[in-house]
Design a protein around this motif. Structure first.
Motif, PDB file in Angstrom:
ATOM      1  N   CYS A 134       0.856  -1.191   0.000  1.00  0.00           N
ATOM      2  CA  CYS A 134       0.000   0.000   0.000  1.00  0.00           C
ATOM      3  C   CYS A 134       0.884   1.230   0.000  1.00  0.00           C
ATOM      4  CB  CYS A 134      -0.919   0.026   1.229  1.00  0.00           C
ATOM      5  SG  CYS A 134      -1.901   1.546   1.320  1.00  0.00           S
ATOM      6  N   ARG A 135       0.868   1.956  -1.099  1.00  0.00           N
ATOM      7  CA  ARG A 135       1.727   3.141  -1.187  1.00  0.00           C
ATOM      8  C   ARG A 135       1.204   4.275  -0.317  1.00  0.00           C
ATOM      9  NH1 ARG A 135       4.374   4.362  -6.857  1.00  0.00           N
ATOM     10  NH2 ARG A 135       5.635   5.545  -5.397  1.00  0.00           N
ATOM     11  N   CYS A 136      -0.057   4.201   0.105  1.00  0.00           N
ATOM     12  CA  CYS A 136      -0.602   5.219   1.005  1.00  0.00           C
ATOM     13  C   CYS A 136      -0.308   4.882   2.466  1.00  0.00           C
ATOM     14  CB  CYS A 136      -2.102   5.358   0.812  1.00  0.00           C
ATOM     15  SG  CYS A 136      -2.587   5.872  -0.843  1.00  0.00           S
ATOM     16  N   GLY A 137       0.229   3.716   2.734  1.00  0.00           N
ATOM     17  CA  GLY A 137       0.619   3.374   4.097  1.00  0.00           C
ATOM     18  C   GLY A 137      -0.548   3.121   5.037  1.00  0.00           C
ATOM     19  N   THR A 138      -1.541   2.393   4.581  1.00  0.00           N
ATOM     20  CA  THR A 138      -2.718   2.133   5.426  1.00  0.00           C
ATOM     21  C   THR A 138      -2.543   0.891   6.309  1.00  0.00           C
ATOM     22  OG1 THR A 138      -3.813   0.815   3.682  1.00  0.00           O
ATOM     23  CG2 THR A 138      -4.269   3.179   3.722  1.00  0.00           C
ATOM     24  N   TYR A 139      -1.335   0.442   6.462  1.00  0.00           N
ATOM     25  CA  TYR A 139      -1.077  -0.845   7.122  1.00  0.00           C
ATOM     26  C   TYR A 139      -1.619  -0.929   8.556  1.00  0.00           C
ATOM     27  CZ  TYR A 139       2.151  -1.322   3.214  1.00  0.00           C
ATOM     28  OH  TYR A 139       2.697  -1.379   1.949  1.00  0.00           O
ATOM     29  N   VAL A 140      -1.508   0.145   9.301  1.00  0.00           N
ATOM     30  CA  VAL A 140      -1.976   0.099  10.694  1.00  0.00           C
ATOM     31  C   VAL A 140      -3.488  -0.102  10.744  1.00  0.00           C
ATOM     32  CG1 VAL A 140      -2.191   1.404  12.847  1.00  0.00           C
ATOM     33  CG2 VAL A 140      -0.044   1.465  11.556  1.00  0.00           C
ATOM     34  N   ARG A 141      -4.202   0.626   9.887  1.00  0.00           N
ATOM     35  CA  ARG A 141      -5.664   0.484   9.868  1.00  0.00           C
ATOM     36  C   ARG A 141      -6.067  -0.889   9.337  1.00  0.00           C
ATOM     37  NH1 ARG A 141      -5.205   5.794   7.895  1.00  0.00           N
ATOM     38  NH2 ARG A 141      -6.052   5.352   5.819  1.00  0.00           N
ATOM     39  N   ILE A 142      -5.321  -1.397   8.387  1.00  0.00           N
ATOM     40  CA  ILE A 142      -5.611  -2.746   7.866  1.00  0.00           C
ATOM     41  C   ILE A 142      -5.512  -3.769   8.989  1.00  0.00           C
ATOM     42  CG2 ILE A 142      -4.615  -4.617   6.456  1.00  0.00           C
ATOM     43  CD1 ILE A 142      -4.047  -2.469   4.302  1.00  0.00           C
ATOM     44  N   ARG A 143      -4.457  -3.673   9.760  1.00  0.00           N
ATOM     45  CA  ARG A 143      -4.263  -4.647  10.847  1.00  0.00           C
ATOM     46  C   ARG A 143      -5.396  -4.544  11.869  1.00  0.00           C
ATOM     47  NH1 ARG A 143       0.682  -6.514  14.473  1.00  0.00           N
ATOM     48  NH2 ARG A 143       1.742  -6.617  12.492  1.00  0.00           N
ATOM     49  N   GLU A 144      -5.776  -3.308  12.225  1.00  0.00           N
ATOM     50  CA  GLU A 144      -6.853  -3.134  13.197  1.00  0.00           C
ATOM     51  C   GLU A 144      -8.182  -3.666  12.642  1.00  0.00           C
ATOM     52  OE1 GLU A 144      -6.444  -2.326  16.390  1.00  0.00           O
ATOM     53  OE2 GLU A 144      -4.356  -2.468  15.747  1.00  0.00           O
ATOM     54  N   ALA A 145      -8.412  -3.446  11.374  1.00  0.00           N
ATOM     55  CA  ALA A 145      -9.656  -3.926  10.767  1.00  0.00           C
ATOM     56  C   ALA A 145      -9.706  -5.456  10.757  1.00  0.00           C
ATOM     57  CB  ALA A 145      -9.788  -3.373   9.346  1.00  0.00           C
ATOM     58  N   ILE A 146      -8.587  -6.087  10.460  1.00  0.00           N
ATOM     59  CA  ILE A 146      -8.561  -7.558  10.470  1.00  0.00           C
ATOM     60  C   ILE A 146      -8.845  -8.067  11.887  1.00  0.00           C
ATOM     61  CG2 ILE A 146      -7.075  -9.590  10.193  1.00  0.00           C
ATOM     62  CD1 ILE A 146      -5.699  -8.073   7.876  1.00  0.00           C
ATOM     63  N   LYS A 147      -8.271  -7.398  12.864  1.00  0.00           N
ATOM     64  CA  LYS A 147      -8.509  -7.823  14.255  1.00  0.00           C
ATOM     65  C   LYS A 147      -9.982  -7.649  14.632  1.00  0.00           C
ATOM     66  CE  LYS A 147      -3.899  -7.171  16.123  1.00  0.00           C
ATOM     67  NZ  LYS A 147      -3.058  -6.419  17.064  1.00  0.00           N
ATOM     68  N   GLN A 148     -10.570  -6.537  14.200  1.00  0.00           N
ATOM     69  CA  GLN A 148     -11.996  -6.336  14.494  1.00  0.00           C
ATOM     70  C   GLN A 148     -12.837  -7.417  13.832  1.00  0.00           C
ATOM     71  OE1 GLN A 148     -14.018  -2.473  13.691  1.00  0.00           O
ATOM     72  NE2 GLN A 148     -15.632  -3.737  12.782  1.00  0.00           N
ATOM     73  N   ALA A 149     -12.539  -7.725  12.591  1.00  0.00           N
ATOM     74  CA  ALA A 149     -13.319  -8.750  11.876  1.00  0.00           C
ATOM     75  C   ALA A 149     -13.172 -10.112  12.559  1.00  0.00           C
ATOM     76  CB  ALA A 149     -12.863  -8.814  10.424  1.00  0.00           C
ATOM     77  N   ALA A 150     -11.965 -10.426  13.007  1.00  0.00           N
ATOM     78  CA  ALA A 150     -11.743 -11.704  13.683  1.00  0.00           C
ATOM     79  C   ALA A 150     -12.536 -11.746  14.992  1.00  0.00           C
ATOM     80  CB  ALA A 150     -10.260 -11.888  13.958  1.00  0.00           C
ATOM     81  N   LYS A 151     -12.545 -10.629  15.709  1.00  0.00           N
ATOM     82  CA  LYS A 151     -13.299 -10.569  16.965  1.00  0.00           C
ATOM     83  C   LYS A 151     -14.789 -10.714  16.695  1.00  0.00           C
ATOM     84  CE  LYS A 151     -13.299  -7.775  21.136  1.00  0.00           C
ATOM     85  NZ  LYS A 151     -12.866  -6.505  21.715  1.00  0.00           N
ATOM     86  N   SER A 152     -15.246 -10.103  15.639  1.00  0.00           N
ATOM     87  CA  SER A 152     -16.653 -10.192  15.285  1.00  0.00           C
ATOM     88  C   SER A 152     -17.049 -11.634  14.968  1.00  0.00           C
ATOM     89  CB  SER A 152     -16.889  -9.275  14.070  1.00  0.00           C
ATOM     90  OG  SER A 152     -18.147  -9.484  13.542  1.00  0.00           O
ATOM     91  N   ILE A 153     -16.180 -12.361  14.294  1.00  0.00           N
ATOM     92  CA  ILE A 153     -16.447 -13.771  13.998  1.00  0.00           C
ATOM     93  C   ILE A 153     -16.487 -14.565  15.302  1.00  0.00           C
ATOM     94  CG2 ILE A 153     -15.438 -15.870  12.986  1.00  0.00           C
ATOM     95  CD1 ILE A 153     -14.430 -14.055  10.675  1.00  0.00           C
ATOM     96  N   GLU A 154     -15.533 -14.281  16.190  1.00  0.00           N
ATOM     97  CA  GLU A 154     -15.462 -15.008  17.465  1.00  0.00           C
ATOM     98  C   GLU A 154     -16.722 -14.791  18.302  1.00  0.00           C
ATOM     99  OE1 GLU A 154     -12.072 -13.819  19.715  1.00  0.00           O
ATOM    100  OE2 GLU A 154     -12.357 -15.369  21.231  1.00  0.00           O
ATOM    101  N   GLN A 155     -17.233 -13.546  18.265  1.00  0.00           N
ATOM    102  CA  GLN A 155     -18.406 -13.222  19.078  1.00  0.00           C
ATOM    103  C   GLN A 155     -19.720 -13.561  18.377  1.00  0.00           C
ATOM    104  OE1 GLN A 155     -17.654  -9.051  19.832  1.00  0.00           O
ATOM    105  NE2 GLN A 155     -16.367  -9.493  21.615  1.00  0.00           N
ATOM    106  N   GLY A 156     -19.612 -14.020  17.129  1.00  0.00           N
ATOM    107  CA  GLY A 156     -20.813 -14.388  16.374  1.00  0.00           C
ATOM    108  C   GLY A 156     -21.694 -13.203  16.057  1.00  0.00           C
ATOM    109  N   ASP A 157     -21.089 -12.024  15.899  1.00  0.00           N
ATOM    110  CA  ASP A 157     -21.869 -10.810  15.566  1.00  0.00           C
ATOM    111  C   ASP A 157     -22.488 -10.928  14.186  1.00  0.00           C
ATOM    112  OD1 ASP A 157     -21.107  -9.777  17.949  1.00  0.00           O
ATOM    113  OD2 ASP A 157     -19.542  -8.472  17.121  1.00  0.00           O
TER     114      ASP A 157
END
Ligand code: FES
Ligand code: FES
Length: 157
Positions: A134-157
């Motif tokens: 990502c030439r715009c450097g969105t890596y930090v937000r990407i990582r946080e979004a993946i973690k949120q999605a994983a948590k959402s799957i775990e909680q069955g949201d």
């Protein structure tokens, strides 16, 4: 023989294109699925990532004669998968996108990760996403979004 499935639709390009044609050009030019992007053409940036039978795959270097009768999923249909829908929601919640050019590939790699590993560690995320530039450097937000999605799957949201 170049007959395969893209987003659940049967595609037959046997008579119209050479067998070594990259899948990316079939998606973009023949099927008008332009969400999948061309970046480097050499498997170095990840912009062209799609799923081939669920595996993240660089469509710029994948010839159509190598994919047999596989199921291809592109960014246009990733929201119909459980992991893809979670990832797209998390992307919106974290406002991940900047210019957007790399983001189809990022989402395809992230959704493939979560589909195969619902509890990724930081190291798992780094490994899965390391080929997506990502030439715009969105890596930090990407990582946080993946973690949120994983948590959402775990909680069955
Ligand atoms: S365009 Fe395929 S990896 Fe860069
Ligand atoms: S959002 Fe601009 S290159 Fe990734």
């Amino acid at each position: 023989m170049a007959i395969f499935y893209v987003n659940k639709e049967r595609v037959d390009v046997s008579s119209s294109v050479a067998p070594d044609t990259p899948l990316l050009w079939i998606l973009r030019d023949s099927l008008n699925l332009t969400g999948t992007k061309y970046g480097c053409g050499m498997a170095l940036c990840g912009a062209c990532t799609v799923h081939v039978d669920g595996a993240p795959t660089r469509s710029c270097i994948t010839s159509i004669d190598s994919i047999g009768t596989s199921e291809i999923t592109t960014i246009e249909a990733i929201g119909t998968t459980a992991a893809g829908a979670k990832i797209q929601k998390a992307w919106r919640d974290h406002e991940v996108v900047q210019c957007g050019y790399c983001q189809s590939g990022q989402i395809m790699s992230a959704s493939a990760l979560l589909a195969s590993n619902a509890h990724p560690t930081d190291s798992d995320i780094d490994d899965a996403m390391s080929g997506n530039i990502c030439r715009c450097g969105t890596y930090v937000r990407i990582r946080e979004a993946i973690k949120q999605a994983a948590k959402s799957i775990e909680q069955g949201d």
